[in-house]
Scaffold this active site. Structure first.
Site, PDB file in Angstrom:
ATOM      1  N   HIS A 144      -2.854  -7.156  -5.761  1.00  0.00           N
ATOM      2  CA  HIS A 144      -2.883  -8.172  -4.718  1.00  0.00           C
ATOM      3  C   HIS A 144      -4.317  -8.561  -4.400  1.00  0.00           C
ATOM      4  CE1 HIS A 144      -2.995  -4.278  -2.590  1.00  0.00           C
ATOM      5  NE2 HIS A 144      -3.678  -4.908  -1.655  1.00  0.00           N
ATOM      6  N   HIS A 158       0.862  -1.185   0.000  1.00  0.00           N
ATOM      7  CA  HIS A 158       0.000   0.000   0.000  1.00  0.00           C
ATOM      8  C   HIS A 158       0.896   1.231   0.000  1.00  0.00           C
ATOM      9  CE1 HIS A 158      -2.924  -3.025   1.423  1.00  0.00           C
ATOM     10  NE2 HIS A 158      -3.759  -2.301   0.727  1.00  0.00           N
TER      11      HIS A 158
END
Length: 187
Positions: A26, A19
């Site tokens: 993902h 992130h």
């Protein structure tokens, strides 16, 4: 779990490394919790979250553990984030995927199947994850989301029209087959 564009597993990475400005695709999930009246449980993300802090969104999102079936991950995260117990989750949008960029450059890039969960009883939000909750009639929520009347997370804004296509009563939506999940999401 990192995945390719066809949903095949490529390996794993720590959540903190997936992130950022260069977020790889993902595996994740989104869930929409409903009560027996067809009201949807909305959550406002905790203010200290890395992605979309303080933003209203669907009931619960998360990532499966390596080797964990997505339906089990949904049930696990609902218990942790909202104190809700459920026997299972119904797969609704098996191939949903999105990419969104925050103003600060942090990217969400997820293969994110969407689930419906029906529960009884009140939510008990975990303040580490959830700032606030609100129950709303599905029809009112769907119309507000699709008409831009509600400020919502980018993934929620994309998911609601797809869910609305399943019918006006979320309690009667026909679940998708687990065979429709991308390979990495099949557990």
């Amino acid at each position: 779990m990192l995945v390719d564009r066809d949903g095949r597993a490529l390996g794993t990475a720590p959540k903190t490394s997936v992130h950022g400005p260069e977020t790889p695709l993902h595996l994740a999930f989104s869930s929409y919790v409903f009560d027996g009246e067809g009201r949807v449980l909305l959550t406002r993300r905790a203010d200290h979250k890395v992605t979309w802090p303080g933003v209203w969104t669907n009931s619960c999102c998360g990532h499966p553990l390596p080797g964990e079936a997505l339906g089990r991950a949904v049930v696990r995260r609902l218990a942790y984030e909202l104190g809700l117990r459920s026997a299972g989750a119904d797969l609704m949008l098996p191939g949903f995927s999105y990419r969104a960029v925050m103003a600060n450059g942090i990217v969400e890039h997820e293969l994110c199947p969407v689930y419906r969960v029906v529960v009884e009883g009140p939510a008990q939000p975990n303040p580490e994850e959830v700032g606030e909750t609100m129950w709303m009639p599905w029809k009112e929520f769907a119309e507000g989301a699709q008409n831009g009347l509600l400020a919502l997370s980018p993934w929620c804004r994309e998911q609601v029209p797809l869910l609305a296509e399943l019918g006006c009563d979320p309690l009667t939506w026909e679940p998708a087959s687990a065979a429709e999940l991308p390979p990495a999401a099949r557990g």
